[in-house]
Design a protein around this motif. Structure first.
Motif, mmCIF file in Angstrom:
data_model
loop_
_atom_site.group_PDB
_atom_site.id
_atom_site.type_symbol
_atom_site.label_atom_id
_atom_site.label_comp_id
_atom_site.label_asym_id
_atom_site.label_seq_id
_atom_site.Cartn_x
_atom_site.Cartn_y
_atom_site.Cartn_z
ATOM 1 N N LEU A 1 0.834 -1.203 0.000
ATOM 2 C CA LEU A 1 0.000 0.000 0.000
ATOM 3 C C LEU A 1 0.868 1.252 0.000
ATOM 4 N N MET A 2 2.023 1.211 0.669
ATOM 5 C CA MET A 2 2.964 2.331 0.608
ATOM 6 C C MET A 2 3.379 2.610 -0.832
ATOM 7 N N LEU A 3 3.748 1.549 -1.550
ATOM 8 C CA LEU A 3 4.175 1.727 -2.934
ATOM 9 C C LEU A 3 3.032 2.248 -3.787
ATOM 10 N N LEU A 4 1.828 1.803 -3.524
ATOM 11 C CA LEU A 4 0.659 2.274 -4.252
ATOM 12 C C LEU A 4 0.460 3.781 -4.092
ATOM 13 N N SER A 5 0.899 4.324 -2.948
ATOM 14 C CA SER A 5 0.703 5.749 -2.664
ATOM 15 C C SER A 5 1.923 6.615 -2.964
ATOM 16 N N ALA A 6 3.087 6.010 -3.212
ATOM 17 C CA ALA A 6 4.356 6.745 -3.229
ATOM 18 C C ALA A 6 4.326 7.959 -4.150
ATOM 19 N N SER A 7 4.726 9.130 -3.611
ATOM 20 C CA SER A 7 4.716 10.372 -4.399
ATOM 21 C C SER A 7 5.827 11.330 -3.972
ATOM 22 N N SER A 8 6.940 10.789 -3.518
ATOM 23 C CA SER A 8 8.016 11.641 -2.996
ATOM 24 C C SER A 8 9.374 11.223 -3.563
ATOM 25 N N PRO A 9 9.579 11.358 -4.887
ATOM 26 C CA PRO A 9 10.785 10.787 -5.500
ATOM 27 C C PRO A 9 12.034 11.646 -5.402
ATOM 28 N N TYR A 10 11.925 12.865 -4.888
ATOM 29 C CA TYR A 10 13.079 13.774 -4.881
ATOM 30 C C TYR A 10 13.332 14.331 -3.485
ATOM 31 N N ALA A 11 14.606 14.623 -3.226
ATOM 32 C CA ALA A 11 15.015 15.343 -2.021
ATOM 33 C C ALA A 11 16.227 16.188 -2.382
ATOM 34 N N GLU A 12 16.186 17.466 -1.985
ATOM 35 C CA GLU A 12 17.270 18.410 -2.251
ATOM 36 C C GLU A 12 17.615 18.466 -3.744
ATOM 37 N N GLY A 13 16.572 18.344 -4.578
ATOM 38 C CA GLY A 13 16.753 18.450 -6.018
ATOM 39 C C GLY A 13 17.346 17.229 -6.684
ATOM 40 N N ARG A 14 17.532 16.128 -5.950
ATOM 41 C CA ARG A 14 18.124 14.919 -6.514
ATOM 42 C C ARG A 14 17.141 13.756 -6.403
ATOM 43 N N TYR A 15 17.159 12.899 -7.434
ATOM 44 C CA TYR A 15 16.288 11.734 -7.404
ATOM 45 C C TYR A 15 16.661 10.834 -6.233
ATOM 46 N N PHE A 16 15.647 10.379 -5.501
ATOM 47 C CA PHE A 16 15.868 9.550 -4.322
ATOM 48 C C PHE A 16 15.438 8.099 -4.553
ATOM 49 N N GLY A 17 14.262 7.923 -5.082
ATOM 50 C CA GLY A 17 13.642 6.606 -5.179
ATOM 51 C C GLY A 17 12.140 6.795 -5.128
ATOM 52 N N GLN A 18 11.409 5.819 -4.633
ATOM 53 C CA GLN A 18 9.952 5.921 -4.634
ATOM 54 C C GLN A 18 9.425 6.942 -3.625
ATOM 55 N N SER A 19 10.014 7.011 -2.434
ATOM 56 C CA SER A 19 9.480 7.952 -1.440
ATOM 57 C C SER A 19 10.515 8.301 -0.384
ATOM 58 N N PHE A 20 11.054 9.512 -0.483
ATOM 59 C CA PHE A 20 11.934 10.021 0.566
ATOM 60 C C PHE A 20 11.183 10.105 1.884
ATOM 61 N N ARG A 21 9.934 10.498 1.847
ATOM 62 C CA ARG A 21 9.159 10.631 3.081
ATOM 63 C C ARG A 21 9.019 9.293 3.794
ATOM 64 N N ILE A 22 8.630 8.245 3.073
ATOM 65 C CA ILE A 22 8.458 6.951 3.715
ATOM 66 C C ILE A 22 9.780 6.479 4.317
ATOM 67 N N ALA A 23 10.870 6.752 3.614
ATOM 68 C CA ALA A 23 12.179 6.309 4.090
ATOM 69 C C ALA A 23 12.659 7.101 5.294
ATOM 70 N N HIS A 24 12.323 8.413 5.359
ATOM 71 C CA HIS A 24 13.029 9.268 6.321
ATOM 72 C C HIS A 24 12.155 10.149 7.209
ATOM 73 N N SER A 25 10.845 10.214 7.007
ATOM 74 C CA SER A 25 10.039 11.127 7.820
ATOM 75 C C SER A 25 10.132 10.788 9.301
ATOM 76 N N PHE A 26 10.243 11.841 10.117
ATOM 77 C CA PHE A 26 10.323 11.658 11.580
ATOM 78 C C PHE A 26 9.024 11.099 12.149
ATOM 79 N N ALA A 27 7.895 11.280 11.439
ATOM 80 C CA ALA A 27 6.580 10.978 11.999
ATOM 81 C C ALA A 27 6.135 9.545 11.755
ATOM 82 N N ILE A 28 6.906 8.773 10.978
ATOM 83 C CA ILE A 28 6.572 7.374 10.722
ATOM 84 C C ILE A 28 7.844 6.547 10.872
ATOM 85 N N GLY A 29 7.761 5.262 10.566
ATOM 86 C CA GLY A 29 8.935 4.402 10.652
ATOM 87 C C GLY A 29 8.534 2.954 10.816
#
Length: 352
Positions: A159-187
């Protein structure tokens, strides 16, 4: 990143899909967090938008809206973060989606010509405390919570992959979701399901099971497919094993890589209980946004997202001018943030 930005693969995108019947008997509520940008970054002017939203319907939006701010050193990058609108609880999925459409319409009316950007993380920042998401609150009988929690955890990386919409961080390609990988509010999940900052929790204040891991989804058809999958999982009578190490490995694959062989095998299990087009996992919103960034740049990508959120149509758009205003920021602080402070304090106390 070979997926064309001109198309997002949503099956039956040309016709209105009805959400599947509620199999589980559960109730569902949505909290949607998106960014209001002027033009590429959120500013305190977003509080003025939220003040207009609040005072047009104070009885509803006093409790069903919120604002977020960056924390710590990330404040220097950008203080203002996402804003939140929330639905009521519904036992019917079509009613839930109609409610979300109505909340979106209210926000659109209040926003004027500001950009409404439904992504999990702003593409030119690297700020784990400055994120937006989609939270699903699920109300089930107390005796079923443990089973439902385990089954949602089992399938949640898909379901995470179905929703993924965060492919960039600091102007560089990250992957499917920088937020899922790094957000302080989840894990990754912990042994304590009540701990607030993880992907899936038992919410103390509302007494619901809360999916916190998902990125925002502008596309209502994709959201329909996701909610149908969630309801089918909630309806399962027997619990899947809750393996925290397995879960952590699969969420990392979903956030960084995408549709891996492990997730393909998990899809085969999910497909046995609910219809879900595999194309939604092969070609994510994140893929389309990454292609747009390469081909069109940041502002045109945000202009596409703003248009899509407002109209439901994914199409090339020219950026338009919009300028932050300190006057609107002050009015927003006085008209939204100050009146909401007592409720903000109450929520913080109740959720911990």
């Amino acid at each position: 990143m070979g997926y064309p930005c001109a198309v997002i693969a949503t099956p039956a995108a040309g016709r209105l899909l009805h959400a599947p019947a509620n199999r589980s008997g559960a109730t569902y509520g949505l909290e949607e967090e998106i960014f209001i940008t002027e033009p590429a970054r959120p500013t305190l002017s977003a509080l003025y938008v939220m003040a207009k939203l609040l005072w047009r319907n104070p009885r509803y939006y006093y409790k069903h809206s919120a604002t977020n701010f960056a924390r710590g050193k990330e404040i220097r990058q950008c203080l203002m973060s996402s804003v939140e609108i929330a639905t009521r609880a519904h036992s019917d999925l079509d009613a839930l989606l109609a409610d979300l459409q109505a909340r979106r319409a209210d926000l659109i009316r209040a926003a004027g010509n500001a950009y409404l950007v439904p992504i999990g993380h702003l593409f030119d920042l690297q700020a784990p405390t400055n994120t937006g998401g989609l939270h699903i609150h699920i109300g089930v009988a107390t005796e079923r919570r443990e089973t439902v929690y385990a089954n949602l955890a089992y399938f949640l990386p898909l379901l995470m992959l179905l929703s993924a919409s965060s492919p960039y961080a600091e102007g560089r390609y990250f992957g499917q979701s920088f937020r899922i990988a790094h957000s302080f509010a989840i894990g990754a999940l912990r042994r304590d399901p009540y701990y607030r900052f993880q992907d899936l929790i038992l919410a103390r204040r509302l007494g619901t099971i809360e999916i916190r891991a998902l990125d925002p989804i502008w596309d209502m058809q994709r959201l329909r497919w996701l909610l149908g999958a969630v309801d089918a999982i909630v309806a399962l009578p027997d619990a899947r094993p809750l393996d925290l190490d397995r879960y952590a490995a699969l969420r990392e694959q979903a956030a960084y890589i995408g549709y891996t062989p492990d997730l393909q095998r998990l899809y085969t299990e999910l497909r046995a209980i609910v219809e879900l087009p595999e194309s939604l996992l092969h070609h994510t919103v994140s893929d389309a946004l990454a292609a747009c960034m390469v081909n069109e740049g940041l502002l045109r990508t945000y202009a596409r997202l703003n248009h899509a959120y407002r109209t439901g149509q994914w199409a090339p758009m020219e950026p338009h001018a919009v300028t932050p205003s300190w006057g609107r920021a002050v009015l927003g602080l006085l008209g939204y943030y100050l009146p909401k402070l007592p409720y903000i304090a109450y929520k913080a106390w109740a959720e911990w």
